[in-house]
Design a protein around this motif. Structure first.
Motif, PDB file in Angstrom:
ATOM      1  N   THR A  65       0.713  -1.231  -0.163  1.00 55.91           N
ATOM      2  CA  THR A  65      -0.369   0.003   0.441  1.00 55.91           C
ATOM      3  C   THR A  65       0.771   1.260   0.208  1.00 55.91           C
ATOM      4  O   THR A  65       0.537   2.226  -0.895  1.00 55.91           O
ATOM      5  CB  THR A  65      -1.249   0.088   1.571  1.00 55.91           C
ATOM      6  OG1 THR A  65      -1.900  -1.295   1.224  1.00 55.91           O
ATOM      7  CG2 THR A  65      -2.106   1.555   1.092  1.00 55.91           C
ATOM      8  N   VAL A 125      -3.618   4.238   3.624  1.00 52.82           N
ATOM      9  CA  VAL A 125      -3.417   5.360   2.398  1.00 52.82           C
ATOM     10  C   VAL A 125      -3.140   6.703   2.878  1.00 52.82           C
ATOM     11  O   VAL A 125      -2.514   7.417   2.460  1.00 52.82           O
ATOM     12  CB  VAL A 125      -4.205   5.169   1.565  1.00 52.82           C
ATOM     13  CG1 VAL A 125      -4.345   6.440   0.574  1.00 52.82           C
ATOM     14  CG2 VAL A 125      -4.636   3.949   1.257  1.00 52.82           C
ATOM     15  N   GLU A 206      -6.137   3.068  -4.154  1.00 53.87           N
ATOM     16  CA  GLU A 206      -4.391   3.457  -3.332  1.00 53.87           C
ATOM     17  C   GLU A 206      -3.499   3.836  -4.989  1.00 53.87           C
ATOM     18  O   GLU A 206      -3.002   4.338  -4.672  1.00 53.87           O
ATOM     19  CB  GLU A 206      -3.687   1.973  -3.198  1.00 53.87           C
ATOM     20  CG  GLU A 206      -4.843   1.484  -1.830  1.00 53.87           C
ATOM     21  CD  GLU A 206      -3.799   0.096  -1.084  1.00 53.87           C
ATOM     22  OE1 GLU A 206      -2.955  -0.081  -1.773  1.00 53.87           O
ATOM     23  OE2 GLU A 206      -4.785  -0.566  -0.914  1.00 53.87           O
TER      24      GLU A 206
END
Length: 318
Positions: A65, A125, A206
């Protein structure tokens, strides 16, 4: 009285064998400790140049991520290395719900220090974007020693601690940036169905909305257009299709990566998130990863022609 020779030799042999066994166990224990200290159960790994790093599923997913956010912002691999080393030190790449005082999340950011609300900071995120927001404000950060760059963002009481993670962070960044793709995970196959729309939503969040162009994802309405201005069909023929197709070799996308790197970033992101998103298969550029054969890692793809060589195809359990 002198000891009988027949009694002393076996004893000496046992001592020598015992010492050798202890030495081997000590080496094995060191290797295991490095794995355990760095990752707990090592279900995932990256390897390059004779070095290997073991990661647990959640660590690999969190690292992927952070890598996706770096790519979405067109940041260089050095920025990703700095971020990964920082998260390794601050949280062991785990999304912690607490820490020193009011520290939270991957980077142990504090609401009281203006990093955001608790709910925001525990979103990987959001927290990765916040870290990169501060990193890119530092003039020449990519040329600074990693400890200096990380410390200017974090203001840690132990600034030199970041240095011990630089080698592992560089190894992991090389994989997640697509430069040296080697990330693989062992995943236990199950029967719980996955959701291609959920995969698409995560990719979009993402990596950014542009990641799905010119394709629409299975299970979602088409929002892009193919070359020539015609609407691109949902890959595989509709919402029931368990496969999400993403343009890996995305010529013209301003990612700063070459085509193959860009595709490998997506493919390895999918493997890192395979357990939580119920991903059973990832294909790209003649290579395939299967959850049912995940111990084999990436293998040659013998599937007959019929898919674009540069597409990343992510299939969920169905």
């Amino acid at each position: 009285m002198p000891r009988h020779p027949s009694a002393s030799k076996p004893r000496r042999k046992r001592v020598r064998w015992g010492a050798a066994t202890l030495a081997l166990l000590a080496v094995a224990g060191y290797v295991t400790l490095r794995e355990v200290a760095g990752a707990g159960r090592s279900d995932c790994s990256v390897a390059a140049g004779g070095s290997r790093l073991g990661l647990a599923q959640d660590q690999a997913a969190n690292a992927a991520t952070i890598g996706a956010v770096a790519v979405s912002r067109d940041l260089p691999e050095r920025a990703l290395t700095i971020a990964l080393a920082t998260a390794m030190q601050e949280s062991d790449l785990r999304n912690l719900s607490g820490g020193d005082r009011d520290s939270l999340g991957l980077f142990q950011q504090r609401p009281s220090q203006g990093w955001g609300t608790r709910e925001q900071i525990v979103d990987p995120v959001y927290s990765a974007n916040e870290f990169f927001d501060e990193l890119v404000k530092i003039p020449g950060y990519s040329r600074l020693p990693l400890t200096v760059a990380a410390q200017r963002v974090q203001r840690s009481g132990y600034p030199q601690a970041y240095a011990k993670h630089e080698a592992d962070a560089s190894l992991l960044a090389g994989a997640l940036s697509g430069r040296a793709p080697s990330l693989t995970c062992r995943v236990v196959s199950g029967t719980t169905p996955g959701d291609p729309a959920r995969v698409t939503a995560r990719l979009t969040r993402e990596f950014g909305a542009r990641i799905m162009r010119p394709y629409a994802a299975a299970g979602l309405p088409d929002s892009g257009t193919a070359a020539g201005g015609t609407s691109a069909p949902a890959p595989g023929g509709g919402a029931a299709d368990p496969t999400v197709t993403v343009p890996g070799d995305s010529a013209g996308e301003p990612t700063g990566l070459n085509a193959a790197q860009h595709g490998w970033v997506l493919a390895q992101w999918a493997v890192a998130h395979a357990a939580e998103l119920r991903i059973t298969e990832v294909r790209y550029r003649g290579r395939v990863w299967w959850a049912s054969r995940s111990d084999d890692g990436w293998t040659s793809d013998s599937r007959p022609a019929g898919q674009a060589y540069g597409d990343v195809r992510i299939t969920v359990q169905h």
